[in-house]
Scaffold this motif. Structure first.
Motif, short mmCIF file in Angstrom:
data_model
loop_
_atom_site.label_atom_id
_atom_site.label_comp_id
_atom_site.label_asym_id
_atom_site.label_seq_id
_atom_site.Cartn_x
_atom_site.Cartn_y
_atom_site.Cartn_z
N GLN A 200 78.82 18.11 -15.00
CA GLN A 200 79.78 18.52 -13.99
C GLN A 200 80.20 17.29 -13.19
O GLN A 200 79.35 16.49 -12.78
CB GLN A 200 79.20 19.58 -13.06
CG GLN A 200 78.89 20.90 -13.74
CD GLN A 200 78.39 21.94 -12.75
OE1 GLN A 200 77.78 21.61 -11.75
NE2 GLN A 200 78.64 23.20 -13.04
N ARG A 201 81.51 17.17 -12.94
CA ARG A 201 82.03 16.02 -12.23
C ARG A 201 83.00 16.45 -11.14
O ARG A 201 83.71 17.45 -11.27
CB ARG A 201 82.75 15.06 -13.20
CG ARG A 201 81.82 14.39 -14.21
CD ARG A 201 80.85 13.45 -13.55
NE ARG A 201 79.95 12.79 -14.50
CZ ARG A 201 78.72 13.23 -14.78
NH1 ARG A 201 78.25 14.35 -14.23
NH2 ARG A 201 77.95 12.56 -15.62
N ASP A 202 83.01 15.67 -10.07
CA ASP A 202 83.92 15.85 -8.96
C ASP A 202 85.11 14.93 -9.20
O ASP A 202 85.02 13.72 -9.00
CB ASP A 202 83.19 15.49 -7.65
CG ASP A 202 84.00 15.82 -6.41
OD1 ASP A 202 85.25 15.72 -6.47
OD2 ASP A 202 83.39 16.15 -5.38
N PHE A 203 86.22 15.48 -9.68
CA PHE A 203 87.39 14.69 -10.04
C PHE A 203 88.32 14.53 -8.84
O PHE A 203 88.62 15.51 -8.14
CB PHE A 203 88.16 15.35 -11.18
CG PHE A 203 87.53 15.16 -12.53
CD1 PHE A 203 87.88 14.07 -13.33
CD2 PHE A 203 86.59 16.06 -13.02
CE1 PHE A 203 87.30 13.89 -14.57
CE2 PHE A 203 86.02 15.88 -14.27
CZ PHE A 203 86.37 14.79 -15.05
N ILE A 204 88.81 13.31 -8.63
CA ILE A 204 89.71 13.04 -7.52
C ILE A 204 90.91 12.25 -8.04
O ILE A 204 90.75 11.27 -8.79
CB ILE A 204 88.98 12.29 -6.37
CG1 ILE A 204 89.93 11.96 -5.21
CG2 ILE A 204 88.28 11.03 -6.88
CD1 ILE A 204 90.37 13.18 -4.44
N TYR A 205 92.11 12.66 -7.65
CA TYR A 205 93.35 12.05 -8.15
C TYR A 205 93.56 10.67 -7.53
O TYR A 205 93.32 10.45 -6.34
CB TYR A 205 94.53 12.96 -7.82
CG TYR A 205 95.86 12.40 -8.22
CD1 TYR A 205 96.14 12.06 -9.54
CD2 TYR A 205 96.86 12.20 -7.27
CE1 TYR A 205 97.38 11.55 -9.92
CE2 TYR A 205 98.10 11.69 -7.62
CZ TYR A 205 98.35 11.36 -8.94
OH TYR A 205 99.57 10.84 -9.31
N ASN A 229 82.62 9.04 1.46
CA ASN A 229 82.87 9.62 0.14
C ASN A 229 84.36 9.87 -0.04
O ASN A 229 85.02 10.40 0.88
CB ASN A 229 82.14 10.96 -0.02
CG ASN A 229 80.66 10.80 -0.22
OD1 ASN A 229 80.17 9.75 -0.62
ND2 ASN A 229 79.91 11.87 0.04
N VAL A 230 84.88 9.51 -1.20
CA VAL A 230 86.26 9.87 -1.56
C VAL A 230 86.17 10.74 -2.80
O VAL A 230 85.96 10.25 -3.92
CB VAL A 230 87.13 8.62 -1.81
CG1 VAL A 230 88.55 9.04 -2.18
CG2 VAL A 230 87.14 7.73 -0.56
N ALA A 231 86.27 12.04 -2.60
CA ALA A 231 86.04 13.03 -3.65
C ALA A 231 86.94 14.24 -3.38
O ALA A 231 87.66 14.29 -2.37
CB ALA A 231 84.57 13.45 -3.65
N SER A 232 86.88 15.21 -4.27
CA SER A 232 87.64 16.45 -4.05
C SER A 232 86.79 17.51 -3.36
O SER A 232 87.32 18.46 -2.79
CB SER A 232 88.16 17.00 -5.38
OG SER A 232 87.08 17.48 -6.17
N GLY A 233 85.46 17.37 -3.47
CA GLY A 233 84.57 18.39 -2.93
C GLY A 233 84.44 19.59 -3.84
O GLY A 233 83.90 20.62 -3.45
N GLU A 234 84.93 19.46 -5.10
CA GLU A 234 84.86 20.54 -6.07
C GLU A 234 84.35 20.00 -7.41
O GLU A 234 84.49 18.82 -7.70
CB GLU A 234 86.25 21.17 -6.30
CG GLU A 234 86.86 21.78 -5.05
CD GLU A 234 88.25 22.32 -5.30
OE1 GLU A 234 88.78 22.09 -6.42
OE2 GLU A 234 88.82 22.95 -4.40
N CYS A 235 83.77 20.87 -8.22
CA CYS A 235 83.21 20.47 -9.51
C CYS A 235 83.97 21.11 -10.66
O CYS A 235 84.39 22.26 -10.58
CB CYS A 235 81.75 20.93 -9.61
SG CYS A 235 80.58 19.59 -9.38
N ASN A 236 84.09 20.34 -11.73
CA ASN A 236 84.53 20.88 -13.01
C ASN A 236 83.58 20.39 -14.09
O ASN A 236 83.12 19.25 -14.03
CB ASN A 236 85.95 20.42 -13.36
CG ASN A 236 87.01 21.04 -12.48
OD1 ASN A 236 87.48 20.42 -11.55
ND2 ASN A 236 87.38 22.28 -12.79
N THR A 237 83.28 21.24 -15.07
CA THR A 237 82.47 20.76 -16.18
C THR A 237 83.36 19.93 -17.11
O THR A 237 84.57 20.15 -17.21
CB THR A 237 81.85 21.91 -16.99
OG1 THR A 237 82.90 22.65 -17.65
CG2 THR A 237 81.05 22.85 -16.08
#
Length: 284
Positions: A200-205, A229-237
């Motif tokens: 699972q990864r936290d993807f950020i544009y 932290n520079v992240a989306s705060g959400e996970c996707n597998t």
């Protein structure tokens, strides 16, 4: 402001450079490689280690975006990558301090959270499990030290960045290349103890990252070596990502430098007024 942007040919630097130019700042790009699609008005084609005091004169902010970034590569070549990454960062910090630069921005990595429980917060103890993350941690410490010497510094820990111009060695680029060539997408399988089969990864544009870098560079509330932290705060597998791209999937065992779940808390950066806008699945 006059911005010195190292690694200007890189994936993320192109997004960041465009953002600063759009806001009316002068960007001076530095890279030993030729420029990519984005081209600053002024470009110095040289190795960062060859920059000197004269190059730093009149610069307001340094964005230190050059690095040897591939984790397996850094682990295969620990001596060379440590020299490339740590020595060049100290070289830039020292030049910036001596030249009276107003702020120094350093990009770090979420990978140094290691096996900490998620969501990862900036006050957690760092636990790097491979050379690249340890090198980033060493430079974070240097940024904090230089802040005590009078050079304003700020550190951002980037999570899984995606977007236009992405490097060929990123997971998304590899997935898209496999799809284009009619080959299966390779996914690493988690351990039997996990409740999810792929990592699972936290993807950020990248464009959202550029907005964060701009804020942290221009906001006076950051400058004492703080970490954000520079992240989306959400996970996707990774399986979700692969299925969104489409095509056959094949599985391989997890590699030793991989942590199964990345998820960042972004409360600290949100408190400065930033929030992510682009979702990875929508972008794909």
């Amino acid at each position: 402001m006059r911005i010195l942007l190292t690694g200007a040919s890189g994936f993320l630097a192109q997004h960041i450079g465009k953002k600063f130019e759009q806001e009316g700042h002068e960007v001076i790009g530095v890279d030993k490689r030729p420029l990519g699609d984005w081209k600053p008005k002024k470009f110095i084609q040289t190795d960062v280690m060859d920059l000197n005091y004269r190059d730093m004169m009149g610069i307001d902010c340094v964005l230190s975006m050059h690095w040897r970034t591939n984790i397996p590569d850094c682990s295969r070549h620990p001596l060379e990558s440590t020299y490339n990454n740590i020595d060049s960062t100290i070289h830039l910090l020292e030049l910036a301090k001596e030249a009276g630069v107003k702020k120094f921005f350093f990009p770090s990595t979420a990978s140094l959270y290691g096996t900490n429980p998620t969501p990862w917060t900036e006050d957690m103890p760092a636990a790097p499990i491979e050379h690249y993350s340890w090198q980033k941690l060493a430079c974070e410490s240097a940024c904090k030290m230089y802040a005590g010497m009078g050079l304003n510094t700020v550190v951002a820990r980037f999570f899984q960045i995606f977007g236009e111009y992405q490097r060929d060695d990123t997971a998304l680029a590899a997935f898209m290349r496999a799809k284009k060539n009619g080959q299966p997408i390779t996914l690493t399988e988690t351990t039997a103890q996990s409740s999810f089969r792929s990592g699972q990864r936290d993807f950020i544009y990248a464009g959202d990252v550029a907005e964060a870098v701009y804020l942290l560079t221009t906001d006076n509330r950051a400058g004492q070596g703080e970490i954000f932290n520079v992240a989306s705060g959400e996970c996707n597998t990774m399986e979700e990502i692969a299925l969104k791209i489409g095509g056959e999937v094949k599985w391989i065992p997890r590699r030793p430098w991989e942590v199964e779940r990345h998820l960042g808390s972004i409360d600290k950066l949100k408190a400065l007024g930033w929030s992510p806008k682009i979702n990875v699945l929508s972008w794909l």
